[in-house]
Design a protein around this motif. Structure first.
Motif, PDB file in Angstrom:
ATOM      1  N   MET A 221       0.824  -1.206   0.000  1.00  0.00           N
ATOM      2  CA  MET A 221       0.000   0.000   0.000  1.00  0.00           C
ATOM      3  C   MET A 221       0.863   1.262   0.000  1.00  0.00           C
ATOM      4  N   MET A 222       2.007   1.199   0.682  1.00  0.00           N
ATOM      5  CA  MET A 222       2.849   2.381   0.832  1.00  0.00           C
ATOM      6  C   MET A 222       3.650   2.704  -0.415  1.00  0.00           C
ATOM      7  N   VAL A 223       3.891   1.722  -1.293  1.00  0.00           N
ATOM      8  CA  VAL A 223       4.755   1.968  -2.458  1.00  0.00           C
ATOM      9  C   VAL A 223       4.028   1.852  -3.791  1.00  0.00           C
ATOM     10  N   SER A 224       2.787   1.367  -3.796  1.00  0.00           N
ATOM     11  CA  SER A 224       2.102   1.123  -5.074  1.00  0.00           C
ATOM     12  C   SER A 224       1.184   2.259  -5.497  1.00  0.00           C
ATOM     13  N   GLY A 225       0.919   3.209  -4.609  1.00  0.00           N
ATOM     14  CA  GLY A 225       0.021   4.299  -4.952  1.00  0.00           C
ATOM     15  C   GLY A 225      -1.411   4.065  -4.537  1.00  0.00           C
ATOM     16  N   ASN A 226      -1.826   2.795  -4.454  1.00  0.00           N
ATOM     17  CA  ASN A 226      -3.157   2.411  -3.967  1.00  0.00           C
ATOM     18  C   ASN A 226      -4.289   3.093  -4.743  1.00  0.00           C
ATOM     19  N   VAL A 227      -4.192   3.064  -6.069  1.00  0.00           N
ATOM     20  CA  VAL A 227      -5.232   3.607  -6.941  1.00  0.00           C
ATOM     21  C   VAL A 227      -5.780   2.466  -7.784  1.00  0.00           C
ATOM     22  N   PRO A 231      -3.545  -2.661 -14.291  1.00  0.00           N
ATOM     23  CA  PRO A 231      -2.097  -2.720 -14.020  1.00  0.00           C
ATOM     24  C   PRO A 231      -1.243  -2.235 -15.172  1.00  0.00           C
ATOM     25  N   GLY A 232      -0.230  -1.474 -14.810  1.00  0.00           N
ATOM     26  CA  GLY A 232       0.801  -1.029 -15.727  1.00  0.00           C
ATOM     27  C   GLY A 232       2.079  -0.877 -14.930  1.00  0.00           C
ATOM     28  N   LEU A 233       3.214  -1.126 -15.538  1.00  0.00           N
ATOM     29  CA  LEU A 233       4.472  -1.173 -14.801  1.00  0.00           C
ATOM     30  C   LEU A 233       4.748   0.124 -14.052  1.00  0.00           C
ATOM     31  N   PHE A 234       4.406   1.270 -14.653  1.00  0.00           N
ATOM     32  CA  PHE A 234       4.703   2.561 -14.035  1.00  0.00           C
ATOM     33  C   PHE A 234       3.439   3.288 -13.573  1.00  0.00           C
ATOM     34  N   ARG A 235       2.344   2.554 -13.416  1.00  0.00           N
ATOM     35  CA  ARG A 235       1.094   3.154 -12.969  1.00  0.00           C
ATOM     36  C   ARG A 235       0.849   2.841 -11.495  1.00  0.00           C
ATOM     37  N   SER A 236       0.183   3.763 -10.825  1.00  0.00           N
ATOM     38  CA  SER A 236      -0.256   3.491  -9.458  1.00  0.00           C
ATOM     39  C   SER A 236      -1.363   2.446  -9.495  1.00  0.00           C
ATOM     40  N   VAL A 237      -1.255   1.443  -8.640  1.00  0.00           N
ATOM     41  CA  VAL A 237      -2.177   0.314  -8.689  1.00  0.00           C
ATOM     42  C   VAL A 237      -2.638  -0.052  -7.280  1.00  0.00           C
ATOM     43  N   ARG A 238      -3.627  -0.955  -7.232  1.00  0.00           N
ATOM     44  CA  ARG A 238      -4.134  -1.444  -5.960  1.00  0.00           C
ATOM     45  C   ARG A 238      -4.247  -2.960  -6.030  1.00  0.00           C
ATOM     46  N   PHE A 239      -3.736  -3.635  -5.020  1.00  0.00           N
ATOM     47  CA  PHE A 239      -3.788  -5.090  -4.939  1.00  0.00           C
ATOM     48  C   PHE A 239      -5.076  -5.517  -4.238  1.00  0.00           C
ATOM     49  N   LEU A 240      -5.376  -6.824  -4.300  1.00  0.00           N
ATOM     50  CA  LEU A 240      -6.545  -7.354  -3.597  1.00  0.00           C
ATOM     51  C   LEU A 240      -6.446  -7.071  -2.099  1.00  0.00           C
ATOM     52  N   THR A 241      -5.271  -7.285  -1.541  1.00  0.00           N
ATOM     53  CA  THR A 241      -5.093  -7.084  -0.098  1.00  0.00           C
ATOM     54  C   THR A 241      -5.237  -5.623   0.286  1.00  0.00           C
ATOM     55  N   THR A 242      -4.676  -4.725  -0.518  1.00  0.00           N
ATOM     56  CA  THR A 242      -4.744  -3.304  -0.174  1.00  0.00           C
ATOM     57  C   THR A 242      -6.154  -2.754  -0.369  1.00  0.00           C
ATOM     58  N   ALA A 243      -6.912  -3.348  -1.287  1.00  0.00           N
ATOM     59  CA  ALA A 243      -8.301  -2.932  -1.443  1.00  0.00           C
ATOM     60  C   ALA A 243      -9.090  -3.211  -0.174  1.00  0.00           C
ATOM     61  N   ALA A 245      -7.742  -3.658   2.935  1.00  0.00           N
ATOM     62  CA  ALA A 245      -7.183  -2.905   4.058  1.00  0.00           C
ATOM     63  C   ALA A 245      -7.552  -1.426   4.004  1.00  0.00           C
ATOM     64  N   SER A 246      -7.640  -0.850   2.813  1.00  0.00           N
ATOM     65  CA  SER A 246      -7.868   0.584   2.704  1.00  0.00           C
ATOM     66  C   SER A 246      -9.328   0.975   2.887  1.00  0.00           C
ATOM     67  N   GLU A 247     -10.274   0.055   2.689  1.00  0.00           N
ATOM     68  CA  GLU A 247     -11.693   0.429   2.738  1.00  0.00           C
ATOM     69  C   GLU A 247     -12.484  -0.234   3.858  1.00  0.00           C
ATOM     70  N   MET A 248     -11.941  -1.257   4.478  1.00  0.00           N
ATOM     71  CA  MET A 248     -12.719  -2.002   5.463  1.00  0.00           C
ATOM     72  C   MET A 248     -13.116  -1.147   6.669  1.00  0.00           C
ATOM     73  N   SER A 249     -12.295  -0.177   7.032  1.00  0.00           N
ATOM     74  CA  SER A 249     -12.552   0.593   8.254  1.00  0.00           C
ATOM     75  C   SER A 249     -13.795   1.468   8.155  1.00  0.00           C
ATOM     76  N   LEU A 259     -16.112  -6.428  -0.010  1.00  0.00           N
ATOM     77  CA  LEU A 259     -14.747  -6.607   0.493  1.00  0.00           C
ATOM     78  C   LEU A 259     -14.530  -8.028   1.010  1.00  0.00           C
ATOM     79  N   PHE A 260     -15.547  -8.594   1.645  1.00  0.00           N
ATOM     80  CA  PHE A 260     -15.452  -9.995   2.049  1.00  0.00           C
ATOM     81  C   PHE A 260     -15.394 -10.907   0.826  1.00  0.00           C
ATOM     82  N   SER A 261     -16.073 -10.518  -0.237  1.00  0.00           N
ATOM     83  CA  SER A 261     -15.994 -11.299  -1.472  1.00  0.00           C
ATOM     84  C   SER A 261     -14.587 -11.249  -2.059  1.00  0.00           C
ATOM     85  N   ILE A 262     -13.926 -10.086  -1.959  1.00  0.00           N
ATOM     86  CA  ILE A 262     -12.526  -9.983  -2.388  1.00  0.00           C
ATOM     87  C   ILE A 262     -11.654 -10.910  -1.556  1.00  0.00           C
ATOM     88  N   ALA A 263     -11.900 -10.955  -0.240  1.00  0.00           N
ATOM     89  CA  ALA A 263     -11.145 -11.860   0.633  1.00  0.00           C
ATOM     90  C   ALA A 263     -11.369 -13.310   0.222  1.00  0.00           C
TER      91      ALA A 263
END
Length: 287
Positions: A221-227, A231-243, A245-249, A259-263
């Motif tokens: 989350m800290m290095v990927s941009g979380n957007v 996916p693109g090599l130089f684009r800000s992206v979001r992984f399944l895990t960061t999706a 972690a970033s929205e569950m709260s 989000l549970f479906s993503i899990a």
């Protein structure tokens, strides 16, 4: 009589612990299925898995996880491609070639890497790696899939190295002595005798590395941009895990169920990789 009673007691303790472990896995599986299926039913499996837009807080919410899914696949695969050869060759060197002093220092360093919290990896990546990528490639922002791949490749090294070293050191010395007696060089012996004999342990190391790469959230989350981009090599992206972690709260209703479906998808993804590796290992053993 006392010895047999003691052995039976120990056997019972290990049996109970094993059943508890299996029970935990079953409970987690059941909970994810029960919590994740309703959102998939409401959204639609095709729209959920292959939708390209995730806008959970929009006026007309959209819950497509294809960007997250592809990012996780590309990021994990790239981390394995980068990390496994380095970890494997390092393990062979430590187990078979390194002098004792060098081996002691390197094993201590590997253990230190294993003990570093993931947030520290993310912090170092954010302060050093992300600005370096931005300057090197002339980007507006260095937080990208490339940065996440490099961080993940470094994070999986300790698991791969430590387990592979243990597997290689467990190979009976008679195997190597026989190979050397037949005229093989030490390097040929290590790669053609020791490594195949330790194949199952090395595969277990790779599985552990894959599991850590897929399940990592904070550092990524800290290095990927979380957007939520494709996916693109130089684009800000979001992984399944960061999706997750970033929205569950702050999530609720259908968003929280999604989000549970993503899990659930993440859980099935890991299970599929493990099953595939076990299949190939068992097939090779049967030959």
């Amino acid at each position: 009589m006392k010895k047999r009673a003691f052995e039976n007691a120990v056997h019972g303790v290990f049996l109970v612990l094993g059943l508890i472990t299996v029970g935990c896995v079953l409970l987690i599986s059941i909970y994810l299925i029960v919590a994740g299926i309703p959102a998939i039913r409401e959204i639609g499996l095709t729209r959920f898995l292959f939708g390209k837009t995730w806008a959970a807080t929009a006026a007309r919410p959209q819950y497509g996880i294809l960007p997250f899914l592809l990012t996780s696949v590309y990021g994990t695969a790239s981390a394995i491609v980068l990390g496994v050869p380095v970890g494997f060759l390092t393990a062979v060197y430590l187990a078979k070639l390194a002098p004792k002093r060098v081996k002691g220092v390197m094993e201590a360093a590997v253990s230190l890497l294993a003990g570093i919290p993931s947030v520290v990896y993310g912090l170092v990546g954010m302060l050093i790696l992300v600005p370096g990528i931005r300057r090197l490639f002339g980007l507006a922002d260095g937080a990208s899939l490339l940065a996440a791949m490099i961080v993940l490749a470094i994070m999986i090294l300790p698991s791969i190295i430590k387990v592979s070293v243990t597997a290689l050191e467990a190979v009976p010395a008679e195997y190597e002595d026989a190979s050397l007696a037949l005229g093989a060089t030490p390097i040929e012996t290590y790669f053609r005798v020791s490594v195949p004999a330790a194949k199952s342990g090395i595969a277990a190391a790779v599985v552990l590395g894959v599991g850590r790469a897929i399940g990592e959230a904070m550092a990524v989350m800290m290095v990927s941009g979380n957007v939520a981009n494709m996916p693109g090599l130089f684009r800000s992206v979001r992984f399944l895990t960061t999706a997750i972690a970033s929205e569950m709260s702050y999530s609720g209703g259908l968003q929280r169920q999604a989000l549970f479906s993503i899990a659930l998808v993440l859980f099935l993804f890991i299970m599929l990789i493990n099953a595939t590796l076990n299949f190939f290992l068992k097939r090779d053993k049967g030959r």
